[in-house]
Design an enzyme around this catalytic site. Structure first.
Site, PDB file in Angstrom:
ATOM      1  N   SER A  98      60.062  47.960  23.873  1.00 15.99           N
ATOM      2  CA  SER A  98      60.325  46.498  22.816  1.00 15.99           C
ATOM      3  C   SER A  98      58.158  46.569  22.527  1.00 15.99           C
ATOM      4  CB  SER A  98      60.920  45.921  23.644  1.00 15.99           C
ATOM      5  OG  SER A  98      60.794  44.755  23.213  1.00 15.99           O
ATOM      6  N   ASP A 216      71.661  46.586  18.151  1.00 12.83           N
ATOM      7  CA  ASP A 216      70.945  45.265  19.064  1.00 12.83           C
ATOM      8  C   ASP A 216      71.057  44.241  18.380  1.00 12.83           C
ATOM      9  OD1 ASP A 216      68.329  44.004  19.615  1.00 12.83           O
ATOM     10  OD2 ASP A 216      66.755  46.132  19.165  1.00 12.83           O
ATOM     11  N   HIS A 272      69.528  45.981  22.554  1.00 11.49           N
ATOM     12  CA  HIS A 272      68.042  46.488  23.087  1.00 11.49           C
ATOM     13  C   HIS A 272      67.902  47.458  24.339  1.00 11.49           C
ATOM     14  CE1 HIS A 272      64.243  45.649  21.728  1.00 11.49           C
ATOM     15  NE2 HIS A 272      64.058  45.595  23.093  1.00 11.49           N
TER      16      HIS A 272
END
Length: 289
Positions: A98, A216, A272
């Site tokens: 991330s 996501d 995600h």
């Protein structure tokens, strides 16, 4: 080559059964998050050295700094840690999860010694974000506060300095404001001036790998995970990296890197940071050999 994974500079991951999912905060040493990834890499590549970076003196500080510490200071701390580790002197591979994916790119651009060989950005927001559709984790009060601060003044000095998410907030409706006041993202993405050193250092990578999660619901827009973003002046249509001014003017050297076969774009199903052990071992571990 030794390997390095970014964690406190990243959003969090925890591991239920055989997949990885997002949670709030993260630390270098949580056995359910970055600790489990460290173990997976060590099992997949026998004899490998894995350095999991800590930002702060304690696990609590490490987690909090992922929300509230100046990203430029975090990058400087990481550069110092890497430079002081004798195992890394001949080079290392880096993997960021991330926001850790873009922060490690800043390390590559600013700190070429020791040399980063491969950078793997797993769901990293390379062009920043414009929205917080599903703030991850259980701490809803933190998420609510972050949303409020971003919506009311992402580019004020105090918010930029003390809220990590504001430092990669990219508002396509206020492009001039973003370019002028973004302390981190606008700098590493060459939005104001072209820093030839940044460009040269990034091109020293053997590989820059970007992973996009096709379902996501956390990163907005998801194209940022492949260095795309919203077209300037509106907030609906996106453009790919290759359609952007950044690429066409080659402000970071990404066009040259793609021509040399140095850019790899990977996609996987799932939300995600959701991926299986099998996918991780098949798609990412080969870059670490």
């Amino acid at each position: 080559i030794t390997h390095c994974i970014s964690h406190a500079m990243s959003d969090s991951v925890y591991r239920p059964c055989s997949c990885f999912c997002l949670n709030t905060g993260d630390s270098c040493c949580n056995p359910l998050s970055m600790g489990s990834i460290k173990k997976m890499i060590e099992e997949a590549v026998p004899g490998i050295d894995v350095l999991s970076l800590m930002i702060g003196k304690t696990v609590i500080q490490d987690t909090e700094n992922g929300f509230f510490m100046d990203v430029n200071e975090q990058v400087s701390m990481v550069c110092s840690q890497l430079a002081q580790d004798p195992k890394l002197k001949d080079g290392y591979n880096a993997m960021g999860f991330s926001q850790g994916g873009q922060f490690l790119r800043a390390v590559a651009q600013r700190c070429p010694s020791p040399p980063m060989k491969t950078l793997i950005s797993v769901g990293g927001q390379q062009q920043g974000v414009y929205g917080l559709p599903r703030c991850p984790g259980e701490s809803s009060h933190i998420c609510d506060w972050i949303r409020k601060e971003l919506n009311s003044g992402a580019y004020t000095d105090i918010v930029q300095k003390h809220l990590v998410q504001a430092q990669y907030w990219h508002d396509p409706l206020n492009d001039d404001l973003y370019k002028k006041h973004s302390l981190f993202l606008a700098d590493i993405n060459q939005e104001r001036v072209v820093n030839e050193t940044y460009k040269k250092n990034l091109q020293l990578l053997d590989k820059f790998v970007m992973v996009k999660f096709l379902q996501d619901s956390v990163v907005d827009p998801v194209d940022t995970e492949w260095f795309g973003f919203l077209k300037t002046g509106q907030a609906k249509e996106t453009e790919t990296l290759q359609e952007s001014v950044l690429y066409k003017e080659d402000r970071l050297g990404l066009a040259a890197m793609e021509a040399d076969g140095k850019l790899d774009f990977l996609a996987t199903e799932g939300d995600h940071l959701q991926f299986t052990d099998e996918w991780f071992n098949a798609k990412l571990v080969p870059y670490l050999h």
